[in-house]
Scaffold this motif. Structure first.
Motif, PDB file in Angstrom:
ATOM      1  N   LEU A 181     -21.485   5.546 -48.851  1.00 36.03           N
ATOM      2  CA  LEU A 181     -22.628   6.324 -48.373  1.00 36.03           C
ATOM      3  C   LEU A 181     -22.094   7.503 -47.580  1.00 36.03           C
ATOM      4  CD1 LEU A 181     -25.752   6.555 -47.973  1.00 36.03           C
ATOM      5  CD2 LEU A 181     -25.449   5.219 -45.866  1.00 36.03           C
ATOM      6  N   SER A 183     -23.072  10.815 -45.278  1.00 36.00           N
ATOM      7  CA  SER A 183     -24.104  11.524 -44.519  1.00 36.00           C
ATOM      8  C   SER A 183     -23.790  13.020 -44.505  1.00 36.00           C
ATOM      9  CB  SER A 183     -24.190  10.986 -43.087  1.00 36.00           C
ATOM     10  OG  SER A 183     -23.048  11.371 -42.332  1.00 36.00           O
ATOM     11  N   ILE A 243     -23.368  -1.555 -48.825  1.00 33.82           N
ATOM     12  CA  ILE A 243     -22.445  -0.424 -48.825  1.00 33.82           C
ATOM     13  C   ILE A 243     -21.069  -0.899 -48.372  1.00 33.82           C
ATOM     14  CG2 ILE A 243     -21.954   1.834 -47.800  1.00 33.82           C
ATOM     15  CD1 ILE A 243     -24.392   1.865 -49.616  1.00 33.82           C
ATOM     16  N   VAL A 246     -19.132   3.701 -45.207  1.00 29.77           N
ATOM     17  CA  VAL A 246     -19.978   4.827 -44.807  1.00 29.77           C
ATOM     18  C   VAL A 246     -19.061   5.920 -44.276  1.00 29.77           C
ATOM     19  CG1 VAL A 246     -21.805   5.639 -43.278  1.00 29.77           C
ATOM     20  CG2 VAL A 246     -21.946   3.346 -44.267  1.00 29.77           C
ATOM     21  N   ASP A 248     -19.371   9.237 -42.314  1.00 31.02           N
ATOM     22  CA  ASP A 248     -20.463   9.746 -41.483  1.00 31.02           C
ATOM     23  C   ASP A 248     -20.033  10.930 -40.624  1.00 31.02           C
ATOM     24  OD1 ASP A 248     -22.812   9.971 -40.023  1.00 31.02           O
ATOM     25  OD2 ASP A 248     -22.393   8.246 -38.748  1.00 31.02           O
ATOM     26  N   GLY A 258     -28.023   2.153 -39.791  1.00 28.40           N
ATOM     27  CA  GLY A 258     -27.197   1.945 -40.969  1.00 28.40           C
ATOM     28  C   GLY A 258     -26.238   0.786 -40.921  1.00 28.40           C
ATOM     29  N   LEU A 262     -24.111  -2.379 -44.218  1.00 24.71           N
ATOM     30  CA  LEU A 262     -22.735  -2.652 -44.640  1.00 24.71           C
ATOM     31  C   LEU A 262     -22.604  -4.050 -45.229  1.00 24.71           C
ATOM     32  CD1 LEU A 262     -20.542  -1.233 -41.728  1.00 24.71           C
ATOM     33  CD2 LEU A 262     -20.779  -0.293 -44.026  1.00 24.71           C
ATOM     34  N   TRP A 268     -17.201   1.710 -41.389  1.00 26.89           N
ATOM     35  CA  TRP A 268     -18.016   2.874 -41.019  1.00 26.89           C
ATOM     36  C   TRP A 268     -17.091   3.885 -40.353  1.00 26.89           C
ATOM     37  CZ3 TRP A 268     -23.686   2.766 -40.992  1.00 26.89           C
ATOM     38  CH2 TRP A 268     -24.259   3.986 -40.561  1.00 26.89           C
TER      39      TRP A 268
END
Length: 349
Positions: A181, A183, A243, A246, A248, A258, A262, A268
């Motif tokens: 993912l 952002s 996910i 991420v 980000d 969010g 995960l 992340w």
């Protein structure tokens, strides 16, 4: 070339708005031992330029203090971290055969000489950058891209945005067939993340505004979710299995919303705070699921060499949104701050 020659440059004498960007005539810098002098063909803009000019980075223990990337700025400072050009001269101890080679400059100032050293300074912040006709850099930071088919504008787009993106992807250990993912996917780093993650064989879900979704999809996103709607709900519908990673650059409220998305053992990676730096989240979603929250500032020497290889092979193709003459640096930064574009904005000295 002698140091008595002058060049046009744009520099700042203090923190402030776009009005502090001052076109000036200054002496052409002379390369010191181990350095090269680069004639700048293109310099790309980044959010780092805006935040350095504004002094928006804060300091440990004082998040609202006016500061450059890693501390107080030694004014006046020529901005610009992302430089593509040709070597015009070399300093003592540098091979003269490098003169004329087409290069892209690694803008990082590292804390040691190792391949995995951490960046602790940046051209355009801790030393003069590329908002100028010429700039000096350590010879080992000027990477030969003479064989690359990319344009100067595209090459200049690589160092900060694509370097930051590749650093995030490497630190997040993104693997083929994982779901990622991204952002802020229409911005410089975001679009780079989409392109590199897709090239790595990941399934890419991108967060962007609806008006930019087609551009983000064209860059390689498999799915685009609208940031104006409930992001978590859209991601669950698009990736019900969760996910893996991420990537980000937004942070803010996205982190709390969010983290539950995960998978077990998900990662992340944060490299920006466009949505706010004061973050609150349920820490149980972190430790109960063996998730990892990873900070990532730019790249290492190893990452940058991987990036140069991608550029020479033509495996990535940066998108150019607009180009301005150097004298219009303030207008270019104003366009960058409006965030209405997709891709990179560049200056031509």
């Amino acid at each position: 070339m002698t140091t008595s020659e002058t060049m046009r440059a744009v520099r700042i004498a203090h923190h402030g708005g776009p009005e502090v960007l001052e076109p000036v005539d200054v002496a052409v810098p002379s390369p010191e031992a181990g350095e090269v002098l680069v004639r700048v063909n293109a310099v790309a803009l980044n959010n780092t330029d805006l935040w350095t000019r504004e002094g928006a980075y804060g300091r440990p223990g004082d998040p609202r203090a006016r500061s450059g990337w890693r501390g107080p700025i030694d004014f006046p400072r020529i901005q610009g971290a992302d430089i593509a050009g040709r070597i015009a001269a070399v300093g003592p101890g540098v091979d003269e055969r490098l003169i004329g080679r087409r290069v892209v400059v690694d803008p990082a100032i590292y804390d040691s000489e190792g391949p995995d050293a951490n960046p602790v300074g940046l051209m355009g912040s801790e030393r003069d950058g590329g908002y100028a006709e010429y700039v000096t850099a350590p010879a080992d930071r000027a990477h030969d891209v003479t064989e690359s088919a990319l344009t100067d504008d595209q090459l200049a787009s690589l160092p900060t945005a694509y370097g930051t993106a590749l650093g995030m992807i490497e630190r997040g250990r993104l693997r083929e067939r994982e779901t990622v993912l991204v952002s802020g996917a229409s911005g410089g780093v975001g679009l780079a993340l989409v392109q590199i993650a897709r090239a790595r064989g990941a399934r890419v879900i991108a967060i962007s505004t609806g008006s930019k979704s087609e551009s983000v999809r064209a860059a390689g996103a498999d799915e685009v979710v609208d940031r104006a709607r409930d992001i978590a709900e859209q991601v669950r519908a698009t990736a019900p299995e969760g996910i893996d990673v991420v990537l980000d650059v937004v942070a803010g409220d996205l982190v709390a919303a969010g983290l539950p998305l995960l998978r077990e053992g998900g990662r992340w990676v944060v490299a920006g705070a466009l949505g706010g730096y004061d973050v609150h989240f349920d820490v149980r979603r972190l430790y109960l699921h063996n998730a990892q929250l990873i900070g990532s500032a730019m790249h290492t020497r190893t990452h940058f060499r991987l990036l140069v290889d991608l550029a020479v092979r033509g495996a990535i193709h940066p998108v150019i949104a607009a180009a301005y003459p150097l004298e219009e640096a303030a207008l270019a930064q104003e366009q960058l701050a409006r965030r209405g574009h997709v891709g990179k904005i560049v200056l031509h000295p």
